[in-house]
Design a protein around this motif. Structure first.
Motif, PDB file in Angstrom:
ATOM      1  N   GLN A   7      51.905  29.266 117.944  1.00 29.47           N
ATOM      2  CA  GLN A   7      52.972  29.391 118.935  1.00 29.47           C
ATOM      3  C   GLN A   7      54.325  29.119 118.303  1.00 29.47           C
ATOM      4  O   GLN A   7      55.286  29.863 118.493  1.00 29.47           O
ATOM      5  CB  GLN A   7      52.740  28.402 120.075  1.00 29.47           C
ATOM      6  N   LEU A   8      54.367  28.052 117.507  1.00 33.99           N
ATOM      7  CA  LEU A   8      55.626  27.659 116.878  1.00 33.99           C
ATOM      8  C   LEU A   8      56.121  28.753 115.940  1.00 33.99           C
ATOM      9  O   LEU A   8      57.302  29.107 115.922  1.00 33.99           O
ATOM     10  CB  LEU A   8      55.397  26.354 116.115  1.00 33.99           C
ATOM     11  N   ARG A   9      55.180  29.323 115.194  1.00 32.34           N
ATOM     12  CA  ARG A   9      55.557  30.379 114.251  1.00 32.34           C
ATOM     13  C   ARG A   9      56.118  31.589 115.000  1.00 32.34           C
ATOM     14  O   ARG A   9      57.136  32.158 114.615  1.00 32.34           O
ATOM     15  CB  ARG A   9      54.337  30.768 113.428  1.00 32.34           C
ATOM     16  N   ALA A  10      55.448  31.958 116.096  1.00 30.72           N
ATOM     17  CA  ALA A  10      55.916  33.089 116.887  1.00 30.72           C
ATOM     18  C   ALA A  10      57.314  32.820 117.429  1.00 30.72           C
ATOM     19  O   ALA A  10      58.192  33.684 117.398  1.00 30.72           O
ATOM     20  CB  ALA A  10      54.946  33.347 118.044  1.00 30.72           C
ATOM     21  N   LEU A  11      57.512  31.577 117.859  1.00 33.63           N
ATOM     22  CA  LEU A  11      58.805  31.171 118.409  1.00 33.63           C
ATOM     23  C   LEU A  11      59.891  31.290 117.345  1.00 33.63           C
ATOM     24  O   LEU A  11      60.978  31.841 117.580  1.00 33.63           O
ATOM     25  CB  LEU A  11      58.695  29.727 118.889  1.00 33.63           C
ATOM     26  N   MET A  12      59.581  30.805 116.136  1.00 31.66           N
ATOM     27  CA  MET A  12      60.586  30.832 115.082  1.00 31.66           C
ATOM     28  C   MET A  12      60.886  32.257 114.673  1.00 31.66           C
ATOM     29  O   MET A  12      62.017  32.582 114.317  1.00 31.66           O
ATOM     30  CB  MET A  12      60.099  30.015 113.886  1.00 31.66           C
ATOM     31  N   ALA A  13      59.859  33.135 114.713  1.00 32.77           N
ATOM     32  CA  ALA A  13      60.090  34.532 114.377  1.00 32.77           C
ATOM     33  C   ALA A  13      60.991  35.176 115.419  1.00 32.77           C
ATOM     34  O   ALA A  13      61.847  36.008 115.104  1.00 32.77           O
ATOM     35  CB  ALA A  13      58.750  35.264 114.299  1.00 32.77           C
ATOM     36  N   ARG A  14      60.792  34.784 116.668  1.00 34.30           N
ATOM     37  CA  ARG A  14      61.560  35.386 117.755  1.00 34.30           C
ATOM     38  C   ARG A  14      63.040  35.004 117.634  1.00 34.30           C
ATOM     39  O   ARG A  14      63.933  35.807 117.872  1.00 34.30           O
ATOM     40  CB  ARG A  14      60.984  34.903 119.099  1.00 34.30           C
ATOM     41  N   TYR A  15      63.300  33.760 117.252  1.00 40.21           N
ATOM     42  CA  TYR A  15      64.692  33.293 117.211  1.00 40.21           C
ATOM     43  C   TYR A  15      65.161  33.162 115.767  1.00 40.21           C
ATOM     44  O   TYR A  15      65.627  32.112 115.342  1.00 40.21           O
ATOM     45  CB  TYR A  15      64.816  31.957 117.924  1.00 40.21           C
ATOM     46  N   GLN A  16      65.016  34.236 114.999  1.00 41.98           N
ATOM     47  CA  GLN A  16      65.394  34.157 113.596  1.00 41.98           C
ATOM     48  C   GLN A  16      66.883  33.899 113.423  1.00 41.98           C
ATOM     49  O   GLN A  16      67.309  33.302 112.452  1.00 41.98           O
ATOM     50  CB  GLN A  16      65.000  35.457 112.882  1.00 41.98           C
ATOM     51  N   GLN A  24      66.499  24.265 120.882  1.00 44.78           N
ATOM     52  CA  GLN A  24      66.013  23.416 121.970  1.00 44.78           C
ATOM     53  C   GLN A  24      64.561  23.722 122.300  1.00 44.78           C
ATOM     54  O   GLN A  24      63.753  22.816 122.528  1.00 44.78           O
ATOM     55  CB  GLN A  24      66.882  23.607 123.216  1.00 44.78           C
ATOM     56  N   GLU A  25      64.236  25.031 122.270  1.00 46.49           N
ATOM     57  CA  GLU A  25      62.871  25.390 122.623  1.00 46.49           C
ATOM     58  C   GLU A  25      61.886  24.883 121.573  1.00 46.49           C
ATOM     59  O   GLU A  25      60.825  24.348 121.893  1.00 46.49           O
ATOM     60  CB  GLU A  25      62.767  26.914 122.758  1.00 46.49           C
ATOM     61  N   ILE A  26      62.289  25.031 120.297  1.00 49.97           N
ATOM     62  CA  ILE A  26      61.427  24.537 119.224  1.00 49.97           C
ATOM     63  C   ILE A  26      61.284  23.026 119.331  1.00 49.97           C
ATOM     64  O   ILE A  26      60.192  22.467 119.173  1.00 49.97           O
ATOM     65  CB  ILE A  26      62.009  24.950 117.854  1.00 49.97           C
ATOM     66  N   TYR A  27      62.392  22.352 119.659  1.00 53.47           N
ATOM     67  CA  TYR A  27      62.323  20.900 119.800  1.00 53.47           C
ATOM     68  C   TYR A  27      61.385  20.524 120.934  1.00 53.47           C
ATOM     69  O   TYR A  27      60.590  19.587 120.810  1.00 53.47           O
ATOM     70  CB  TYR A  27      63.711  20.332 120.060  1.00 53.47           C
ATOM     71  N   ALA A  28      61.451  21.294 122.035  1.00 52.96           N
ATOM     72  CA  ALA A  28      60.565  20.996 123.164  1.00 52.96           C
ATOM     73  C   ALA A  28      59.106  21.166 122.755  1.00 52.96           C
ATOM     74  O   ALA A  28      58.224  20.444 123.230  1.00 52.96           O
ATOM     75  CB  ALA A  28      60.895  21.903 124.343  1.00 52.96           C
ATOM     76  N   GLN A  29      58.850  22.138 121.854  1.00 53.84           N
ATOM     77  CA  GLN A  29      57.490  22.304 121.363  1.00 53.84           C
ATOM     78  C   GLN A  29      57.064  21.125 120.501  1.00 53.84           C
ATOM     79  O   GLN A  29      55.924  20.680 120.559  1.00 53.84           O
ATOM     80  CB  GLN A  29      57.395  23.581 120.532  1.00 53.84           C
ATOM     81  N   LEU A  30      58.000  20.643 119.686  1.00 50.38           N
ATOM     82  CA  LEU A  30      57.640  19.612 118.719  1.00 50.38           C
ATOM     83  C   LEU A  30      57.619  18.224 119.329  1.00 50.38           C
ATOM     84  O   LEU A  30      56.900  17.352 118.853  1.00 50.38           O
ATOM     85  CB  LEU A  30      58.635  19.618 117.552  1.00 50.38           C
ATOM     86  N   ALA A  31      58.427  18.027 120.396  1.00 48.58           N
ATOM     87  CA  ALA A  31      58.673  16.674 120.899  1.00 48.58           C
ATOM     88  C   ALA A  31      57.414  15.895 121.270  1.00 48.58           C
ATOM     89  O   ALA A  31      57.330  14.718 120.922  1.00 48.58           O
ATOM     90  CB  ALA A  31      59.626  16.736 122.087  1.00 48.58           C
ATOM     91  N   PRO A  32      56.421  16.503 121.941  1.00 50.40           N
ATOM     92  CA  PRO A  32      55.241  15.695 122.292  1.00 50.40           C
ATOM     93  C   PRO A  32      54.544  15.121 121.070  1.00 50.40           C
ATOM     94  O   PRO A  32      54.143  13.953 121.083  1.00 50.40           O
ATOM     95  CB  PRO A  32      54.334  16.692 123.022  1.00 50.40           C
TER      96      PRO A  32
END
Lengths: 141, 97
Positions: A7-16, A24-32
Protein backbone atom coordinates in the motif's frame (compact mmCIF):
# COMPACT_ATOMS: atom_id res chain seq x y z
CA UNK A 1 6.40 -8.24 1.71
CA UNK A 2 3.39 -7.30 3.78
CA UNK A 3 0.19 -5.75 2.58
CA UNK A 4 0.96 -2.44 4.28
CA UNK A 5 4.25 -2.28 2.44
CA UNK A 6 2.48 -2.70 -0.89
CA UNK A 7 0.00 0.00 0.00
CA UNK A 8 2.76 2.39 0.98
CA UNK A 9 4.64 1.75 -2.23
CA UNK A 10 1.53 2.37 -4.31
CA UNK A 11 0.92 5.56 -2.38
CA UNK A 12 4.45 6.81 -2.95
CA UNK A 13 4.20 6.00 -6.65
CA UNK A 14 0.96 7.94 -6.87
CA UNK A 15 2.41 11.06 -5.25
CA UNK A 16 5.79 11.12 -6.95
CA UNK A 17 5.65 14.89 -7.16
CA UNK A 18 5.74 15.19 -3.39
CA UNK A 19 3.00 17.52 -2.22
CA UNK A 20 2.03 18.21 1.37
CA UNK A 21 -1.07 16.07 1.27
CA UNK A 22 0.93 13.16 -0.05
CA UNK A 23 3.26 13.54 2.90
CA UNK A 24 0.32 13.68 5.28
CA UNK A 25 -1.21 10.57 3.79
CA UNK A 26 2.05 8.66 4.00
CA UNK A 27 2.47 9.84 7.58
CA UNK A 28 -1.04 8.63 8.39
CA UNK A 29 -0.05 5.24 7.00
CA UNK A 30 3.15 5.12 9.02
CA UNK A 31 1.88 6.66 12.26
CA UNK A 32 0.28 3.55 13.83
CA UNK A 33 3.50 1.60 13.45
CA UNK A 34 5.59 4.41 14.91
CA UNK A 35 3.15 4.79 17.80
CA UNK A 36 3.19 1.05 18.41
CA UNK A 37 6.99 1.09 18.50
CA UNK A 38 7.05 4.01 20.93
CA UNK A 39 4.55 2.34 23.26
CA UNK A 40 6.56 -0.85 22.95
CA UNK A 41 9.62 1.08 24.11
CA UNK A 42 7.87 2.70 27.06
CA UNK A 43 5.58 -0.09 28.27
CA UNK A 44 6.48 -3.16 30.24
CA UNK A 45 7.57 -5.37 27.34
CA UNK A 46 10.91 -7.13 27.26
CA UNK A 47 12.77 -4.21 25.65
CA UNK A 48 11.40 -1.79 28.23
CA UNK A 49 12.81 -1.98 31.71
CA UNK A 50 12.83 -0.42 35.11
CA UNK A 51 14.44 2.73 33.79
CA UNK A 52 11.74 5.28 33.18
CA UNK A 53 11.03 7.56 30.27
CA UNK A 54 13.58 10.10 31.57
CA UNK A 55 16.41 7.63 31.25
CA UNK A 56 15.44 6.96 27.66
CA UNK A 57 15.22 10.67 26.93
CA UNK A 58 18.64 11.15 28.50
CA UNK A 59 20.00 8.33 26.33
CA UNK A 60 18.53 9.97 23.25
CA UNK A 61 20.00 13.34 24.26
CA UNK A 62 23.45 11.79 24.68
CA UNK A 63 23.09 10.18 21.28
CA UNK A 64 22.14 13.47 19.66
CA UNK A 65 25.02 15.19 21.46
CA UNK A 66 27.56 12.66 20.22
CA UNK A 67 26.19 12.90 16.70
CA UNK A 68 26.40 16.70 16.72
CA UNK A 69 29.94 16.47 18.05
CA UNK A 70 30.84 14.31 15.09
CA UNK A 71 29.23 16.82 12.73
CA UNK A 72 31.24 19.67 14.30
CA UNK A 73 34.47 17.69 14.01
CA UNK A 74 33.72 16.87 10.39
CA UNK A 75 33.34 20.57 9.62
CA UNK A 76 36.40 21.69 11.56
CA UNK A 77 39.81 22.24 9.98
CA UNK A 78 42.56 19.81 10.90
CA UNK A 79 45.70 21.23 12.54
CA UNK A 80 48.67 21.42 10.22
CA UNK A 81 50.78 18.79 11.96
CA UNK A 82 48.02 16.20 11.63
CA UNK A 83 47.86 16.54 7.87
CA UNK A 84 49.89 13.83 6.17
CA UNK A 85 50.68 13.71 2.46
CA UNK A 86 47.80 12.23 0.59
CA UNK A 87 49.62 9.16 -0.73
CA UNK A 88 51.38 8.39 2.57
CA UNK A 89 49.78 4.96 2.88
CA UNK A 90 50.66 4.06 -0.70
CA UNK A 91 54.31 5.07 -0.23
CA UNK A 92 54.53 2.94 2.90
CA UNK A 93 52.90 0.08 1.01
CA UNK A 94 55.48 0.32 -1.78
CA UNK A 95 58.33 0.40 0.73
CA UNK A 96 57.30 -2.43 3.05
CA UNK A 97 54.83 -4.61 1.10
CA UNK A 98 51.36 -5.46 2.34
CA UNK A 99 52.46 -7.73 5.17
CA UNK A 100 55.35 -5.56 6.25
CA UNK A 101 53.15 -2.51 6.68
CA UNK A 102 51.33 -4.30 9.51
CA UNK A 103 54.08 -6.55 10.79
CA UNK A 104 56.84 -3.93 11.02
CA UNK A 105 55.20 -1.71 13.66
CA UNK A 106 53.55 -4.69 15.34
CA UNK A 107 56.82 -6.49 16.04
CA UNK A 108 59.16 -3.51 16.38
CA UNK A 109 57.46 -0.41 17.76
CA UNK A 110 54.72 -2.15 19.71
CA UNK A 111 56.53 -5.33 20.71
CA UNK A 112 56.04 -4.75 24.43
CA UNK A 113 52.34 -4.11 23.99
CA UNK A 114 52.09 -7.26 21.87
CA UNK A 115 53.67 -9.37 24.60
CA UNK A 116 51.48 -7.74 27.23
CA UNK A 117 48.33 -8.60 25.29
CA UNK A 118 49.43 -12.23 25.19
CA UNK A 119 49.72 -12.18 28.98
CA UNK A 120 46.33 -10.46 29.15
CA UNK A 121 44.76 -13.20 27.04
CA UNK A 122 46.29 -15.89 29.23
CA UNK A 123 44.96 -14.22 32.39
CA UNK A 124 41.53 -13.78 30.77
CA UNK A 125 41.38 -17.46 29.81
CA UNK A 126 42.34 -18.49 33.33
CA UNK A 127 39.74 -16.12 34.78
CA UNK A 128 37.04 -17.39 32.44
CA UNK A 129 37.79 -20.98 33.34
CA UNK A 130 37.73 -20.22 37.07
CA UNK A 131 34.49 -18.23 36.83
CA UNK A 132 32.73 -20.63 34.51
CA UNK A 133 33.68 -23.83 36.28
CA UNK A 134 30.74 -25.77 37.62
CA UNK A 135 31.11 -26.27 41.33
CA UNK A 136 31.13 -29.93 42.10
CA UNK A 137 28.47 -31.20 44.44
CA UNK A 138 30.06 -32.77 47.48
CA UNK A 139 30.11 -36.55 47.23
CA UNK A 140 29.15 -36.73 43.55
CA UNK A 141 31.82 -37.49 40.97
CA UNK B 1 35.52 8.92 1.61
CA UNK B 2 36.92 9.58 5.08
CA UNK B 3 33.89 11.65 6.02
CA UNK B 4 31.48 8.89 5.04
CA UNK B 5 33.42 6.26 6.96
CA UNK B 6 33.57 8.49 10.02
CA UNK B 7 29.85 9.16 9.82
CA UNK B 8 29.14 5.45 9.52
CA UNK B 9 31.34 4.52 12.46
CA UNK B 10 29.87 7.34 14.55
CA UNK B 11 26.38 6.03 13.82
CA UNK B 12 27.47 2.52 14.81
CA UNK B 13 28.98 3.82 18.03
CA UNK B 14 25.86 5.77 18.89
CA UNK B 15 23.70 2.69 18.31
CA UNK B 16 25.95 0.91 20.78
CA UNK B 17 25.72 3.70 23.36
CA UNK B 18 21.95 3.89 23.15
CA UNK B 19 21.67 0.11 23.36
CA UNK B 20 23.79 0.05 26.51
CA UNK B 21 21.69 2.81 28.04
CA UNK B 22 18.21 1.47 27.33
CA UNK B 23 18.53 -2.30 27.56
CA UNK B 24 18.46 -4.34 30.75
CA UNK B 25 19.47 -7.75 29.50
CA UNK B 26 23.13 -8.28 30.32
CA UNK B 27 23.86 -10.14 27.10
CA UNK B 28 22.33 -7.44 24.91
CA UNK B 29 24.36 -4.80 26.77
CA UNK B 30 27.39 -6.94 26.12
CA UNK B 31 26.64 -7.08 22.41
CA UNK B 32 26.24 -3.31 22.33
CA UNK B 33 29.64 -2.85 23.99
CA UNK B 34 31.12 -5.04 21.27
CA UNK B 35 29.37 -2.86 18.71
CA UNK B 36 31.07 0.21 20.17
CA UNK B 37 34.45 -1.52 20.03
CA UNK B 38 33.83 -2.46 16.41
CA UNK B 39 32.96 1.12 15.57
CA UNK B 40 36.25 2.29 17.07
CA UNK B 41 38.09 -0.39 15.08
CA UNK B 42 36.48 0.80 11.87
CA UNK B 43 37.50 4.36 12.68
CA UNK B 44 41.09 3.24 13.10
CA UNK B 45 40.99 1.44 9.76
CA UNK B 46 39.43 4.45 8.04
CA UNK B 47 42.15 6.76 9.35
CA UNK B 48 44.90 4.29 8.57
CA UNK B 49 44.24 4.79 4.87
CA UNK B 50 45.52 8.34 5.25
CA UNK B 51 47.88 8.22 8.20
CA UNK B 52 49.75 4.95 7.71
CA UNK B 53 49.15 1.44 8.93
CA UNK B 54 49.74 1.99 12.66
CA UNK B 55 45.97 2.24 13.06
CA UNK B 56 45.55 -1.26 11.72
CA UNK B 57 48.11 -2.47 14.25
CA UNK B 58 46.01 -0.90 16.96
CA UNK B 59 42.97 -2.74 15.65
CA UNK B 60 44.76 -5.99 16.45
CA UNK B 61 45.27 -4.84 20.03
CA UNK B 62 41.69 -3.66 20.41
CA UNK B 63 40.41 -6.99 19.11
CA UNK B 64 42.65 -8.85 21.56
CA UNK B 65 41.40 -6.82 24.49
CA UNK B 66 37.79 -7.21 23.38
CA UNK B 67 38.26 -10.97 23.10
CA UNK B 68 39.62 -11.10 26.63
CA UNK B 69 36.77 -8.91 27.81
CA UNK B 70 34.22 -11.13 26.08
CA UNK B 71 35.65 -14.26 27.69
CA UNK B 72 35.66 -12.82 31.21
CA UNK B 73 32.33 -11.03 30.77
CA UNK B 74 30.50 -14.11 29.53
CA UNK B 75 31.99 -16.13 32.38
CA UNK B 76 30.73 -13.52 34.85
CA UNK B 77 27.29 -13.61 33.24
CA UNK B 78 27.22 -17.39 33.57
CA UNK B 79 28.23 -17.14 37.22
CA UNK B 80 25.51 -14.55 37.86
CA UNK B 81 22.95 -16.72 36.11
CA UNK B 82 23.88 -19.74 38.21
CA UNK B 83 23.61 -17.64 41.33
CA UNK B 84 20.34 -15.80 40.67
CA UNK B 85 18.68 -17.61 37.71
CA UNK B 86 18.43 -14.37 35.73
CA UNK B 87 20.59 -12.04 33.66
CA UNK B 88 18.13 -9.17 33.87
CA UNK B 89 20.03 -6.27 35.36
CA UNK B 90 16.99 -4.83 37.10
CA UNK B 91 17.28 -7.70 39.57
CA UNK B 92 21.00 -7.22 40.07
CA UNK B 93 21.24 -3.99 42.05
CA UNK B 94 23.28 -4.99 45.05
CA UNK B 95 25.70 -2.09 44.58
CA UNK B 96 22.99 0.45 43.91
CA UNK B 97 23.29 3.52 46.12
Amino acid sequence: MSEGDEQLRALMARYQGGSLEAFQEIYAQLAPGVRRYLSHLTSGSEIADTRGIWWKLAAGAIGVGLLSEIMIILRAKLPQQLIVPRDYAEVQLQKLNAVGVIADPLFKDYLLAFELTSVLLLVAIAGAVVLGRRERVAGAR
Amino acid sequence: MLAESLFFTAALFIIGVIGVLIHRNAIIIFMCVELMLTAVNLTFVAFSRYYGAAGQVFVVFVMTVSAAEAAVGLAIIIAIFRHRQTVDLKNINLLRG
